[in-house]
Design an enzyme around this catalytic site. Structure first.
Site, PDB file in Angstrom:
ATOM      1  N   MET A  30       0.851  -1.200   0.000  1.00  0.00           N
ATOM      2  CA  MET A  30       0.000   0.000   0.000  1.00  0.00           C
ATOM      3  C   MET A  30       0.888   1.252   0.000  1.00  0.00           C
ATOM      4  O   MET A  30       0.448   2.338   0.379  1.00  0.00           O
ATOM      5  CB  MET A  30      -0.935   0.001   1.212  1.00  0.00           C
ATOM      6  CG  MET A  30      -1.901  -1.185   1.194  1.00  0.00           C
ATOM      7  SD  MET A  30      -3.446  -0.868   2.050  1.00  0.00           S
ATOM      8  CE  MET A  30      -2.879  -0.514   3.688  1.00  0.00           C
ATOM      9  N   GLY A  36      11.354  -2.655   5.413  1.00  0.00           N
ATOM     10  CA  GLY A  36      10.683  -3.956   5.422  1.00  0.00           C
ATOM     11  C   GLY A  36      10.148  -4.298   4.033  1.00  0.00           C
ATOM     12  O   GLY A  36      10.373  -5.401   3.508  1.00  0.00           O
ATOM     13  N   HIS A  37       9.458  -3.331   3.414  1.00  0.00           N
ATOM     14  CA  HIS A  37       8.960  -3.566   2.044  1.00  0.00           C
ATOM     15  C   HIS A  37      10.132  -3.836   1.090  1.00  0.00           C
ATOM     16  O   HIS A  37      10.059  -4.716   0.230  1.00  0.00           O
ATOM     17  CB  HIS A  37       8.234  -2.325   1.521  1.00  0.00           C
ATOM     18  CG  HIS A  37       6.960  -1.993   2.217  1.00  0.00           C
ATOM     19  ND1 HIS A  37       6.806  -0.872   2.983  1.00  0.00           N
ATOM     20  CD2 HIS A  37       5.765  -2.628   2.238  1.00  0.00           C
ATOM     21  CE1 HIS A  37       5.577  -0.823   3.451  1.00  0.00           C
ATOM     22  NE2 HIS A  37       4.911  -1.871   3.022  1.00  0.00           N
ATOM     23  N   LYS A 152       5.249  -9.633   9.260  1.00  0.00           N
ATOM     24  CA  LYS A 152       4.701  -8.789  10.334  1.00  0.00           C
ATOM     25  C   LYS A 152       3.183  -8.927  10.352  1.00  0.00           C
ATOM     26  O   LYS A 152       2.574  -8.989  11.404  1.00  0.00           O
ATOM     27  CB  LYS A 152       5.093  -7.315  10.174  1.00  0.00           C
ATOM     28  CG  LYS A 152       4.621  -6.499  11.395  1.00  0.00           C
ATOM     29  CD  LYS A 152       5.118  -5.100  11.374  1.00  0.00           C
ATOM     30  CE  LYS A 152       4.290  -4.210  10.505  1.00  0.00           C
ATOM     31  NZ  LYS A 152       2.908  -3.996  10.995  1.00  0.00           N
ATOM     32  N   ASP A 153       2.589  -8.992   9.162  1.00  0.00           N
ATOM     33  CA  ASP A 153       1.147  -9.247   9.064  1.00  0.00           C
ATOM     34  C   ASP A 153       0.952 -10.758   8.996  1.00  0.00           C
ATOM     35  O   ASP A 153       0.516 -11.304   7.971  1.00  0.00           O
ATOM     36  CB  ASP A 153       0.584  -8.546   7.829  1.00  0.00           C
ATOM     37  CG  ASP A 153       0.714  -7.039   7.939  1.00  0.00           C
ATOM     38  OD1 ASP A 153       0.134  -6.456   8.855  1.00  0.00           O
ATOM     39  OD2 ASP A 153       1.435  -6.452   7.120  1.00  0.00           O
ATOM     40  N   GLN A 156      -2.500 -12.081   8.132  1.00  0.00           N
ATOM     41  CA  GLN A 156      -2.787 -11.850   6.708  1.00  0.00           C
ATOM     42  C   GLN A 156      -2.153 -12.941   5.853  1.00  0.00           C
ATOM     43  O   GLN A 156      -2.796 -13.517   4.965  1.00  0.00           O
ATOM     44  CB  GLN A 156      -2.251 -10.474   6.317  1.00  0.00           C
ATOM     45  CG  GLN A 156      -2.203 -10.208   4.832  1.00  0.00           C
ATOM     46  CD  GLN A 156      -1.828  -8.771   4.515  1.00  0.00           C
ATOM     47  OE1 GLN A 156      -2.653  -7.884   4.631  1.00  0.00           O
ATOM     48  NE2 GLN A 156      -0.600  -8.527   4.101  1.00  0.00           N
TER      49      GLN A 156
HETATM   50  O1  PAF Z   1      -0.071  -5.765   3.594  1.00  0.00           O
HETATM   51  C1  PAF Z   1      -0.508  -4.828   2.888  1.00  0.00           C
HETATM   52  O2  PAF Z   1       0.157  -3.804   2.654  1.00  0.00           O
HETATM   53  C2  PAF Z   1      -1.906  -4.937   2.314  1.00  0.00           C
HETATM   54  O3  PAF Z   1      -2.774  -5.552   3.201  1.00  0.00           O
HETATM   55  C3  PAF Z   1      -1.938  -5.616   0.946  1.00  0.00           C
HETATM   56  C4  PAF Z   1      -1.488  -7.071   1.039  1.00  0.00           C
HETATM   57  C5  PAF Z   1      -1.037  -4.877  -0.036  1.00  0.00           C
HETATM   58  C6  PAF Z   1      -3.359  -5.617   0.386  1.00  0.00           C
HETATM   59  O4  PAF Z   1      -3.827  -4.321   0.216  1.00  0.00           O
END
Ligand code: PAF
Length: 303
Positions: A30, A36-37, A152-153, A156
């Protein structure tokens, strides 16, 4: 590195690469990219020939009163950070507008029942339907061979793994390790909301996890198997000691099923969430996964 804002554009680019035999990788984000990204992009670069990074603040995963409007957006800054990766930079940045992804009110959603009822799903009851729906769309748009998500998520990632298994989505999902600030705070786009005492209080989450790992190691040293209760108590006591953090949850669950750990478990997901100033922060460690424990201990202290 090129930017495309349309579904047709990214599909053409992917189709060209695939017809030349390339393996396609996707890192969904996002934006508001941090180290981290960037580590996920580097991981994806190792696994794929054509790397696509999507940057899309997905409105359907924000509940009423959450921070959709405030969520940091800085496409130019994100692209500069990606370009600075040099040889690991992605080939394509897919940065669609909301109307491109949702040209009409969607009446179709993807829901992974049960796994979305625990941890963050309790205080964010519509969040994971938004995530699973947009990730399904991104997977359908890019059709990657591999997609990389941050641990971290953790919830998810667990939900997405179940989703691709249940729906036979032909993609390999890879989890990238948590990257921490020098004081142990897990990197998050929402750390940008934190200043002064709030930023200091944010350390309590990783320190609570550190306390759980220490309790597990103490139990093992005494010849005992760590129990969920001991891990939960250790983390809770440490987090409660920080007046600037209001606990949302401290949970100890089976990392694969997100159910209570069975008797004889040897891996425990210790997950914490807390409200700190204007931010809601999350963090986790898998006790019993030596590399995860060691990474947490190396990146935190217990002051
Ligand atoms: O982890 C995230 O940044 C968001 O939940 C994702 C996976 C890009 C979905 O919008």
């Amino acid at each position: 590195m090129e930017r495309t804002t349309t579904i047709a554009g990214v599909r053409v680019r992917v189709a060209e690469a695939r017809s030349a035999g390339a393996r396609i990788g996707l890192v969904p984000t996002m934006g508001a990219l941090h180290a981290g990204h960037l580590s996920l992009v580097e991981r994806c670069r190792d696994l794929a020939d054509l790397v696509v990074v999507s940057i899309f603040v997905n409105p359907t995963q924000f509940g009423p009163g959450e921070d959709l409007d405030a969520y940091p957006r800085d496409l130019e800054g994100d692209e500069a950070a990606l370009r600075a990766l040099g040889p690991a930079a992605p080939d394509v940045v897919f940065a669609p507008a909301v109307d491109e992804v949702y040209p009409r009110d969607p009446v179709t959603t993807v829901s992974v029942r049960g796994l979305d009822q625990v941890l963050c799903g309790v205080s964010r009851p519509t969040h994971f339907d938004g995530v699973t729906t947009v990730v399904t769309k991104l997977l359908n748009i890019v059709q990657p061979d591999v997609a990389v998500f941050g641990r971290k998520d953790f919830q998810q990632l667990t939900i997405l793994r179940r989703m691709v298994a249940d729906l036979d989505v032909p993609v390999e999902l890879v989890g990238g390790p948590i990257v921490r600030e020098p004081d142990g705070v897990a990197m998050s786009s929402r750390n940008r909301y934190l200043e002064g005492v709030d930023r200091t209080a944010a350390r309590a989450l990783s320190r609570a996890l550190r306390a759980a790992v220490a309790a597990a190691r103490a139990a093992r040293a005494a010849g005992e198997v760590p129990s969920s209760g001991v891990l939960r108590d250790a983390a809770t006591v440490r987090l409660r000691a920080e007046p600037g953090a209001r606990i949302d949850y401290v949970e100890v669950l089976d990392p694969d099923t997100l159910a209570p750990p069975p008797d004889g478990a040897d891996r425990w997901l210790v997950a914490v969430a807390a409200f700190v100033g204007p931010a809601r922060l999350i963090d986790n460690v898998v006790v019993g996964e030596r590399a995860d424990e060691d990474a947490l201990l190396a990146a935190t202290d217990d002051r």
